[in-house]
Motif scaffolding. Structure first.
Motif, PDB file in Angstrom:
ATOM      1  N   SER A 145     -14.503   6.518   6.451  1.00 36.00           N
ATOM      2  CA  SER A 145     -14.414   5.918   5.113  1.00 36.00           C
ATOM      3  C   SER A 145     -13.027   5.355   4.844  1.00 36.00           C
ATOM      4  O   SER A 145     -12.879   4.300   4.228  1.00 36.00           O
ATOM      5  CB  SER A 145     -14.820   6.923   4.029  1.00 36.00           C
ATOM      6  OG  SER A 145     -13.970   8.027   3.994  1.00 36.00           O
ATOM      7  N   GLU A 146     -11.992   6.035   5.339  1.00 42.11           N
ATOM      8  CA  GLU A 146     -10.636   5.536   5.128  1.00 42.11           C
ATOM      9  C   GLU A 146     -10.422   4.211   5.865  1.00 42.11           C
ATOM     10  O   GLU A 146      -9.838   3.278   5.307  1.00 42.11           O
ATOM     11  CB  GLU A 146      -9.622   6.586   5.595  1.00 42.11           C
ATOM     12  CG  GLU A 146      -8.186   6.218   5.259  1.00 42.11           C
ATOM     13  CD  GLU A 146      -7.216   7.319   5.624  1.00 42.11           C
ATOM     14  OE1 GLU A 146      -6.644   7.925   4.703  1.00 42.11           O
ATOM     15  OE2 GLU A 146      -7.027   7.575   6.841  1.00 42.11           O
ATOM     16  N   GLU A 147     -10.914   4.128   7.082  1.00 42.98           N
ATOM     17  CA  GLU A 147     -10.752   2.898   7.857  1.00 42.98           C
ATOM     18  C   GLU A 147     -11.518   1.739   7.223  1.00 42.98           C
ATOM     19  O   GLU A 147     -11.010   0.614   7.178  1.00 42.98           O
ATOM     20  CB  GLU A 147     -11.190   3.128   9.304  1.00 42.98           C
ATOM     21  CG  GLU A 147     -10.231   4.026  10.056  1.00 42.98           C
ATOM     22  CD  GLU A 147     -10.750   4.497  11.401  1.00 42.98           C
ATOM     23  OE1 GLU A 147     -11.769   3.961  11.897  1.00 42.98           O
ATOM     24  OE2 GLU A 147     -10.132   5.432  11.963  1.00 42.98           O
ATOM     25  N   LEU A 148     -12.704   1.999   6.717  1.00 40.72           N
ATOM     26  CA  LEU A 148     -13.471   0.958   6.036  1.00 40.72           C
ATOM     27  C   LEU A 148     -12.721   0.463   4.804  1.00 40.72           C
ATOM     28  O   LEU A 148     -12.582  -0.748   4.599  1.00 40.72           O
ATOM     29  CB  LEU A 148     -14.852   1.483   5.648  1.00 40.72           C
ATOM     30  CG  LEU A 148     -15.756   0.508   4.902  1.00 40.72           C
ATOM     31  CD1 LEU A 148     -16.051  -0.723   5.754  1.00 40.72           C
ATOM     32  CD2 LEU A 148     -17.053   1.194   4.502  1.00 40.72           C
TER      33      LEU A 148
ATOM     34  N   ALA B 134       0.847  -1.186   0.000  1.00 40.67           N
ATOM     35  CA  ALA B 134       0.000   0.000   0.000  1.00 40.67           C
ATOM     36  C   ALA B 134       0.885   1.240   0.000  1.00 40.67           C
ATOM     37  O   ALA B 134       1.914   1.271   0.665  1.00 40.67           O
ATOM     38  CB  ALA B 134      -0.883  -0.001   1.236  1.00 40.67           C
ATOM     39  N   PRO B 135       0.483   2.282  -0.725  1.00 42.89           N
ATOM     40  CA  PRO B 135       1.289   3.488  -0.794  1.00 42.89           C
ATOM     41  C   PRO B 135       1.395   4.174   0.560  1.00 42.89           C
ATOM     42  O   PRO B 135       0.469   4.160   1.346  1.00 42.89           O
ATOM     43  CB  PRO B 135       0.541   4.374  -1.785  1.00 42.89           C
ATOM     44  CG  PRO B 135      -0.573   3.578  -2.322  1.00 42.89           C
ATOM     45  CD  PRO B 135      -0.707   2.334  -1.519  1.00 42.89           C
ATOM     46  N   ARG B 136       2.531   4.755   0.807  1.00 50.12           N
ATOM     47  CA  ARG B 136       2.738   5.516   2.039  1.00 50.12           C
ATOM     48  C   ARG B 136       2.658   6.991   1.689  1.00 50.12           C
ATOM     49  O   ARG B 136       3.090   7.403   0.633  1.00 50.12           O
ATOM     50  CB  ARG B 136       4.116   5.214   2.638  1.00 50.12           C
ATOM     51  CG  ARG B 136       4.347   3.760   2.970  1.00 50.12           C
ATOM     52  CD  ARG B 136       3.895   3.324   4.300  1.00 50.12           C
ATOM     53  NE  ARG B 136       4.277   4.245   5.337  1.00 50.12           N
ATOM     54  CZ  ARG B 136       3.805   4.158   6.559  1.00 50.12           C
ATOM     55  NH1 ARG B 136       2.987   3.222   6.873  1.00 50.12           N
ATOM     56  NH2 ARG B 136       4.160   5.017   7.481  1.00 50.12           N
ATOM     57  N   SER B 137       2.131   7.764   2.554  1.00 49.83           N
ATOM     58  CA  SER B 137       1.990   9.191   2.307  1.00 49.83           C
ATOM     59  C   SER B 137       2.373   9.952   3.569  1.00 49.83           C
ATOM     60  O   SER B 137       2.070   9.509   4.673  1.00 49.83           O
ATOM     61  CB  SER B 137       0.547   9.511   1.936  1.00 49.83           C
ATOM     62  OG  SER B 137       0.332  10.890   1.941  1.00 49.83           O
TER      63      SER B 137
ATOM     64  N   VAL C 217      -9.357  -3.688   1.892  1.00 46.24           N
ATOM     65  CA  VAL C 217      -8.182  -4.064   1.090  1.00 46.24           C
ATOM     66  C   VAL C 217      -7.107  -4.764   1.917  1.00 46.24           C
ATOM     67  O   VAL C 217      -6.091  -5.182   1.385  1.00 46.24           O
ATOM     68  CB  VAL C 217      -7.567  -2.846   0.345  1.00 46.24           C
ATOM     69  CG1 VAL C 217      -8.574  -2.226  -0.586  1.00 46.24           C
ATOM     70  CG2 VAL C 217      -6.974  -1.838   1.311  1.00 46.24           C
ATOM     71  N   GLY C 218      -7.333  -4.911   3.224  1.00 46.07           N
ATOM     72  CA  GLY C 218      -6.351  -5.581   4.068  1.00 46.07           C
ATOM     73  C   GLY C 218      -5.083  -4.766   4.270  1.00 46.07           C
ATOM     74  O   GLY C 218      -3.978  -5.298   4.244  1.00 46.07           O
ATOM     75  N   TYR C 219      -5.243  -3.472   4.458  1.00 47.15           N
ATOM     76  CA  TYR C 219      -4.097  -2.573   4.654  1.00 47.15           C
ATOM     77  C   TYR C 219      -3.232  -3.094   5.798  1.00 47.15           C
ATOM     78  O   TYR C 219      -3.722  -3.300   6.910  1.00 47.15           O
ATOM     79  CB  TYR C 219      -4.609  -1.158   4.947  1.00 47.15           C
ATOM     80  CG  TYR C 219      -3.541  -0.119   5.063  1.00 47.15           C
ATOM     81  CD1 TYR C 219      -2.813   0.294   3.952  1.00 47.15           C
ATOM     82  CD2 TYR C 219      -3.261   0.477   6.285  1.00 47.15           C
ATOM     83  CE1 TYR C 219      -1.842   1.265   4.050  1.00 47.15           C
ATOM     84  CE2 TYR C 219      -2.295   1.450   6.399  1.00 47.15           C
ATOM     85  CZ  TYR C 219      -1.587   1.843   5.284  1.00 47.15           C
ATOM     86  OH  TYR C 219      -0.620   2.806   5.385  1.00 47.15           O
ATOM     87  N   PRO C 220      -1.944  -3.332   5.549  1.00 48.38           N
ATOM     88  CA  PRO C 220      -1.096  -3.976   6.558  1.00 48.38           C
ATOM     89  C   PRO C 220      -0.882  -3.156   7.835  1.00 48.38           C
ATOM     90  O   PRO C 220      -0.695  -3.728   8.899  1.00 48.38           O
ATOM     91  CB  PRO C 220       0.237  -4.195   5.831  1.00 48.38           C
ATOM     92  CG  PRO C 220       0.190  -3.356   4.611  1.00 48.38           C
ATOM     93  CD  PRO C 220      -1.250  -3.079   4.296  1.00 48.38           C
ATOM     94  N   SER C 221      -0.942  -1.850   7.756  1.00 55.61           N
ATOM     95  CA  SER C 221      -0.735  -1.007   8.942  1.00 55.61           C
ATOM     96  C   SER C 221      -2.054  -0.466   9.482  1.00 55.61           C
ATOM     97  O   SER C 221      -2.093   0.605  10.083  1.00 55.61           O
ATOM     98  CB  SER C 221       0.201   0.156   8.596  1.00 55.61           C
ATOM     99  OG  SER C 221       1.450  -0.323   8.157  1.00 55.61           O
ATOM    100  N   PHE C 222      -3.107  -1.234   9.268  1.00 53.99           N
ATOM    101  CA  PHE C 222      -4.449  -0.782   9.645  1.00 53.99           C
ATOM    102  C   PHE C 222      -4.524  -0.334  11.096  1.00 53.99           C
ATOM    103  O   PHE C 222      -4.964   0.774  11.394  1.00 53.99           O
ATOM    104  CB  PHE C 222      -5.473  -1.889   9.371  1.00 53.99           C
ATOM    105  CG  PHE C 222      -6.854  -1.562   9.852  1.00 53.99           C
ATOM    106  CD1 PHE C 222      -7.635  -0.641   9.179  1.00 53.99           C
ATOM    107  CD2 PHE C 222      -7.379  -2.183  10.982  1.00 53.99           C
ATOM    108  CE1 PHE C 222      -8.917  -0.335   9.621  1.00 53.99           C
ATOM    109  CE2 PHE C 222      -8.655  -1.885  11.423  1.00 53.99           C
ATOM    110  CZ  PHE C 222      -9.431  -0.955  10.743  1.00 53.99           C
ATOM    111  N   ARG C 223      -4.087  -1.175  12.005  1.00 50.86           N
ATOM    112  CA  ARG C 223      -4.229  -0.860  13.439  1.00 50.86           C
ATOM    113  C   ARG C 223      -3.456   0.390  13.831  1.00 50.86           C
ATOM    114  O   ARG C 223      -3.962   1.228  14.570  1.00 50.86           O
ATOM    115  CB  ARG C 223      -3.801  -2.049  14.291  1.00 50.86           C
ATOM    116  CG  ARG C 223      -4.833  -3.143  14.288  1.00 50.86           C
ATOM    117  CD  ARG C 223      -4.550  -4.162  15.367  1.00 50.86           C
ATOM    118  NE  ARG C 223      -5.661  -5.106  15.405  1.00 50.86           N
ATOM    119  CZ  ARG C 223      -5.514  -6.388  15.589  1.00 50.86           C
ATOM    120  NH1 ARG C 223      -4.325  -6.910  15.764  1.00 50.86           N
ATOM    121  NH2 ARG C 223      -6.574  -7.182  15.608  1.00 50.86           N
TER     122      ARG C 223
END
Length: 108
Positions: free
Chosen positions: A80-83, A1-4, A88-94
Motif C-alpha cells: 500500500s505504501e508503494e502504491l 514529501a515528509p521524511r521519517s 503522488v510521485g514520491y521523489p525517492s520512490f525507487r
C-alpha cells in the motif's frame, strides 16, 4: 514529501538482539499521511508483540506465528505504501522500494 526515521528505526528494532528495549511508538515517526501513519503504528505494536514473545519465552510455535504475522503485515504495508508513493510521485520512490526489498530479503 515528509521524511521519517521510521524505516531505519524499525529495522534497528528488529535486529536488536538484546530485546531489552520495548518497541514504543512516538509521534516523531509521523509522516502526515493518515493511512501510512496508522500502518506504522500497527507495525510498532506487532514488533513489540514479537519482542515480548521472546522475552516471555513463549513456545516456538507462538513465536513463529507472531513473526509470520509481522512479516505478513509488512508485505501488506509495503504494497500500500508503494502504491501511494507512485500515485503522488514520491521523489525517492525507487530507493524506498529498494529498502523494502532489502528488508524483505533479510527477513526471509
Amino acid at each position: 514529501a515528509p521524511r521519517s526515521p521510521f524505516p531505519t528505526v524499525v529495522c534497528r528494532m528488529l535486529l536488536d538482539t538484546s530485546l531489552a528495549n520495548p518497541v514504543v511508538w512516538s509521534d516523531v515517526y509521523l509522516i502526515g499521511v493518515p493511512l501510512i501513519d496508522s500502518q506504522h503504528r500497527r507495525l510498532f505494536a506487532l514488533v513489540e508483540s514479537l519482542r515480548l514473545s521472546f522475552v516471555l519465552r513463549k513456545a516456538d510455535a507462538f513465536v513463529m506465528k507472531t513473526l509470520k504475522g509481522v512479516l505478513s503485515y509488512c508485505a501488506e504495508h509495503f504494497e500500500s505504501e508503494e502504491l501511494l508513493m507512485q500515485v503522488v510521485g514520491y521523489p525517492s520512490f525507487r530507493s524506498h522500494v529498494a529498502q523494502h526489498r532489502r528488508f524483505t530479503a533479510a527477513a526471509h
